[in-house]
Design a protein around this motif. Structure first.
Motif, mmCIF file in Angstrom:
data_model
loop_
_atom_site.group_PDB
_atom_site.id
_atom_site.type_symbol
_atom_site.label_atom_id
_atom_site.label_comp_id
_atom_site.label_asym_id
_atom_site.label_seq_id
_atom_site.Cartn_x
_atom_site.Cartn_y
_atom_site.Cartn_z
ATOM 1 N N SER A 104 11.530 -47.529 11.300
ATOM 2 C CA SER A 104 10.443 -48.271 10.679
ATOM 3 C C SER A 104 9.994 -49.366 11.626
ATOM 4 O O SER A 104 10.672 -50.378 11.787
ATOM 5 C CB SER A 104 10.893 -48.881 9.351
ATOM 6 N N TYR A 105 8.855 -49.160 12.246
ATOM 7 C CA TYR A 105 8.315 -50.193 13.126
ATOM 8 C C TYR A 105 7.738 -51.337 12.304
ATOM 9 O O TYR A 105 7.688 -52.474 12.768
ATOM 10 C CB TYR A 105 7.290 -49.588 14.078
ATOM 11 N N THR A 106 7.347 -51.068 11.072
ATOM 12 C CA THR A 106 6.908 -52.132 10.170
ATOM 13 C C THR A 106 8.092 -53.044 9.855
ATOM 14 O O THR A 106 7.955 -54.271 9.856
ATOM 15 C CB THR A 106 6.326 -51.536 8.875
ATOM 16 N N GLY A 107 9.244 -52.438 9.607
ATOM 17 C CA GLY A 107 10.457 -53.221 9.372
ATOM 18 C C GLY A 107 10.808 -54.073 10.577
ATOM 19 O O GLY A 107 11.199 -55.237 10.436
ATOM 20 N N ALA A 108 10.659 -53.512 11.765
ATOM 21 C CA ALA A 108 10.920 -54.280 12.990
ATOM 22 C C ALA A 108 9.951 -55.449 13.099
ATOM 23 O O ALA A 108 10.336 -56.565 13.469
ATOM 24 C CB ALA A 108 10.805 -53.373 14.212
ATOM 25 N N ALA A 109 8.690 -55.215 12.761
ATOM 26 C CA ALA A 109 7.687 -56.279 12.815
ATOM 27 C C ALA A 109 8.035 -57.396 11.837
ATOM 28 O O ALA A 109 7.895 -58.585 12.166
ATOM 29 C CB ALA A 109 6.308 -55.710 12.520
ATOM 30 N N VAL A 110 8.501 -57.034 10.642
ATOM 31 C CA VAL A 110 8.889 -58.047 9.656
ATOM 32 C C VAL A 110 10.044 -58.888 10.185
ATOM 33 O O VAL A 110 10.034 -60.120 10.063
ATOM 34 C CB VAL A 110 9.251 -57.387 8.303
ATOM 35 N N ILE A 111 11.037 -58.249 10.793
ATOM 36 C CA ILE A 111 12.177 -58.988 11.343
ATOM 37 C C ILE A 111 11.716 -59.926 12.455
ATOM 38 O O ILE A 111 12.138 -61.086 12.525
ATOM 39 C CB ILE A 111 13.272 -58.016 11.857
ATOM 40 N N VAL A 112 10.828 -59.463 13.322
ATOM 41 C CA VAL A 112 10.303 -60.307 14.405
ATOM 42 C C VAL A 112 9.540 -61.488 13.812
ATOM 43 O O VAL A 112 9.677 -62.631 14.276
ATOM 44 C CB VAL A 112 9.423 -59.483 15.370
ATOM 45 N N ILE A 113 8.758 -61.252 12.773
ATOM 46 C CA ILE A 113 8.014 -62.342 12.123
ATOM 47 C C ILE A 113 8.974 -63.357 11.508
ATOM 48 O O ILE A 113 8.753 -64.572 11.607
ATOM 49 C CB ILE A 113 7.031 -61.773 11.076
ATOM 50 N N VAL A 114 10.062 -62.872 10.895
ATOM 51 C CA VAL A 114 11.059 -63.796 10.335
ATOM 52 C C VAL A 114 11.649 -64.649 11.444
ATOM 53 O O VAL A 114 11.780 -65.871 11.303
ATOM 54 C CB VAL A 114 12.169 -63.018 9.575
ATOM 55 N N TRP A 115 12.007 -64.038 12.576
ATOM 56 C CA TRP A 115 12.566 -64.789 13.698
ATOM 57 C C TRP A 115 11.557 -65.805 14.226
ATOM 58 O O TRP A 115 11.920 -66.943 14.532
ATOM 59 C CB TRP A 115 12.998 -63.843 14.826
#
Length: 128
Positions: A104-115
């Motif tokens: 899930s690249y969307t999931g990866a994007a969410v994690i990056v946004i959280v960081w």
């Protein structure tokens, strides 16, 4: 059963239950709060980026060993039994057919946004 077989079985079950949550999310009978939890858990489970990077000693693997299974357990417990059963059957069929780990690249994007949000908050707080 050896410890390695037990761990391998546990890991397969975690993977299957993550897919179960994906199919439960897509079920119209799933309550809204549980749908949101399912999206978060599946996005995190399938994300190639971890909330706590694995290179951080001990904590890096803590999210994989405790946080993710705990979130999956919570989401499964909040789902109605019929939805869990139907979604597990669909997940088993999907995994048997595809034999590949989804990402899930969307999931990866969410994690990056959280960081990024945490970094910005720390910068703003320390900059005062």
């Amino acid at each position: 059963m050896s410890i390695f077989e037990t761990i391998r079985t546990w890991a397969r079950r975690i993977k299957r239950d993550a897919m179960t949550l994906w199919f439960a999310y897509r079920n119209p009978a799933t309550p809204l709060f549980v749908k949101l939890l399912c999206v978060f858990v599946v996005g995190y489970a399938l994300s190639p980026v971890d909330l706590i990077p694995d290179f951080i000693p001990v904590l890096g693997y803590l999210d994989d060993a405790l946080l993710l299974p705990g979130l999956i357990w919570l989401a499964i417990r909040l789902l109605p039994a019929g939805i869990v059963q139907e979604s597990r059957l669909r997940a088993d069929a999907w995994m048997a057919e595809r034999r590949a780990k989804p990402k899930s690249y969307t999931g990866a994007a969410v994690i990056v946004i959280v960081w990024l949000a945490v970094a910005y908050a720390a910068w703003a707080w320390l900059g005062r």
